[in-house]
Design an enzyme around this catalytic site. Structure first.
Site, short mmCIF file in Angstrom:
data_model
loop_
_atom_site.label_atom_id
_atom_site.label_comp_id
_atom_site.label_asym_id
_atom_site.label_seq_id
_atom_site.Cartn_x
_atom_site.Cartn_y
_atom_site.Cartn_z
N GLU A 264 13.36 -2.96 10.94
CA GLU A 264 13.29 -3.89 9.81
C GLU A 264 12.41 -5.09 10.16
O GLU A 264 12.52 -5.66 11.24
CB GLU A 264 14.71 -4.37 9.48
CG GLU A 264 14.76 -5.40 8.36
CD GLU A 264 16.14 -5.99 8.20
OE1 GLU A 264 16.38 -6.67 7.17
OE2 GLU A 264 17.00 -5.79 9.08
N LYS A 322 14.25 -3.10 -0.54
CA LYS A 322 15.70 -3.13 -0.35
C LYS A 322 16.41 -3.45 -1.66
O LYS A 322 16.05 -4.40 -2.36
CB LYS A 322 16.05 -4.16 0.73
CG LYS A 322 17.53 -4.16 1.12
CD LYS A 322 17.81 -5.12 2.26
CE LYS A 322 19.28 -5.06 2.68
NZ LYS A 322 19.58 -6.00 3.77
N CYS A 374 18.85 -2.51 6.96
CA CYS A 374 19.94 -3.33 7.47
C CYS A 374 21.28 -2.80 6.97
O CYS A 374 21.57 -1.62 7.10
CB CYS A 374 19.71 -4.80 7.12
SG CYS A 374 20.78 -5.93 8.05
#
Length: 497
Positions: A264, A322, A374
């Protein structure tokens, strides 16, 4: 019952809450969860609902105080807040999450005073996971840490994960604990209780031998890159070129792989800032070598929007933004109050835009895969509704915010559950660890140590087919549990007439 525990129930409650934490990684004393929950239901059985709720709150303080103390590290060490402010914010967070075991205890005490032993046992199991689901999925975009099922990956209950997911497993664990507590109190229930426990845990053991998915292609050679860039150095302007050189050097050592994955925000700059001089040449080199790259970085959207993104380079170039953002980390809920408080404490936090819920799957190594960034990997339904067309799972993350604490291990444990629920290999590339490969059975196949600049190479097999959980999802599981408890309640009422 007072002979069993002559001391005040309030005193050991936080101790048993902390004991529950030891069932999770990195401690992995998985059966401590059963012991802690037996105590939880014992104090719910012998006390009025209000006092049981107080015990539940203290239980929650032990659970979250010992289990998520690492939020202090992220606030103080990397958020830049002073020790007092950091401690108060961490304490506030623990105090809020401790309310949920209190709510569970209150309703459990009410239910355990009702008629029908089997209804009571099933109902309290349903209450446990319903409160976990509200906490883990709905409230403030969800905080599913320390849900009891994650500590059961090494027990027979893990066999149920591909069938009913993390909440179904939690239900069975809670019912098992309530059954033991009831059998402790009522001797006549001991034989039926033993038989029921054998059925629950033995059934899970048998299900572990079932292969719900199947291989559909040749092995894919994958390299995961762990840059180990210190969090306090990651976004320093004078460090950006060093970071880019590091990832390039580590990647060039593995042009013999089919897929190379970076973590990430591996690139500490926006996509538009590095596209021409860095990403385009890198993509051309990857095509020349026949390699697909998966890279994490922030990207610009429309206007002032910006995203936490993953891009693929090489044969296919595409992007994923995301979707499930981290509250108080990537966006600020409860505005304007939360923004004002954090401004007063001078804690800088991101305010990312939300990626779409229906994004196309990225593709690497010749197959599409589910992408999570994440803590998106903490939500089983998020993966299960996309996995039908995917051959494997990819998670990129950065747990460097939490230092050398239990958090990275807890996070990896949640990722393991996603692999088990979906019957897919999971590839997890992190900045500081724990980078690793997880098999379709939820077992870690290879793992890099924390805080090491390294690469990890292994092969995976693309998989197809859907587990029952991937077909149904959490909502169908909850519907089934409600139906089951309702049927037992109807039988109790009918028998009472």
């Amino acid at each position: 019952m007072t002979r069993l525990f002559p001391w005040n129930w309030l005193l050991p409650a936080p101790v048993f809450g902390a004991l529950l934490t030891l069932s999770f990684a990195p401690y992995d004393y998985c059966y401590f969860a059963l012991i802690a929950l037996v105590f939880f239901y014992l104090f719910c059985m012998v006390q009025p609902a209000a006092r049981a709720a107080l015990c539940g709150y203290l239980f929650g303080l032990g659970l979250f105080g010992f289990g998520i103390w690492w939020v202090y590290i992220s606030i103080h060490d990397f958020g830049g807040a002073d020790p007092i402010s950091s401690g108060l914010l961490a304490l506030l967070l623990v105090s809020i999450w401790a309310l949920f075991p209190a709510i569970t205890a209150y309703f459990s005490a009410k239910l355990l005073a009702m008629k029908g032993v089997w209804f009571r046992l099933l109902a309290v199991g349903l209450v446990w996971v319903a409160v976990e689901y509200f906490r883990g999925y709905w409230l403030l975009n969800g905080f599913p840490w320390l849900q009891v099922a994650y500590g059961q990956l090494n027990t027979p209950l893990a066999g149920y994960a591909p069938v009913v997911g993390v909440y179904g497993m939690g239900f069975l664990l809670a019912v098992s604990a309530a059954l033991l507590a009831e059998a402790w109190r009522v001797r006549t229930l001991r034989l039926p209780g033993v038989l029921m426990l054998c059925a629950i845990w033995g059934g899970g053991g048998l299900l572990q031998g079932v292969n719900w998915t199947n291989a559909i292609g040749s092995p894919i050679k994958v390299t995961l890159v762990q840059g180990n860039i210190a969090q306090d150095q990651k976004w320093q302007n004078d460090q950006m070129l060093n970071t880019l050189r590091l990832y390039l050097r580590l990647t060039e050592q593995h042009w013999d792989s089919d897929v190379i994955i970076w973590p990430e925000t591996a690139i500490p700059a926006f996509l538009a800032e590095v596209k021409d001089f860095y990403l385009d040449p890198l993509s051309a080199k990857a095509r020349e070598k026949g390699v697909d790259l998966v890279v994490g970085l922030p990207s610009n959207g429309v206007g002032n929007d910006y995203y936490n993104s993953v891009i693929t380079l090489g044969e296919t170039e595409a992007i994923y933004h995301k979707h499930h953002l981290l509250p108080f980390g990537e966006y600020l809920p409860l505005q304007p109050l939360s923004g004002w408080v954090l401004d007063q404490l001078q804690i800088p936090l991101g305010n990312f835009a939300l990626g779409g819920a229906r994004q196309s799957l990225l593709k690497a190594g010749g197959y599409p895969f589910v992408t999570t960034i994440c803590y998106e990997d903490a939500f089983g339904e998020l993966m299960s509704r996309q996995v039908g067309q995917a051959a494997y799972l990819v998670n990129v993350t950065n747990d460097g915010w939490f230092g050398n604490t239990s958090q990275p291990y807890q996070h990896m444990q949640m990722a393991q559950m996603r692999a088990l629920e979906t019957g897919r290999y999971l590839l997890r590339a992190t900045n500081t660890g724990l980078t690793g490969f997880v098999g379709p059975n939820g077992k870690i196949l290879a793992q890099a140590p924390l805080f090491t600049t390294t690469t990890l190479t292994s092969t995976i097999i693309p998989m197809a087919g859907l587990t029952p959980y991937a077909r149904w999802g959490d909502r169908a599981v909850f519907g089934g549990l409600i139906l089951l408890v309702g049927m037992v309640w109807s039988l109790v009422r009918y028998a009472g007439r």
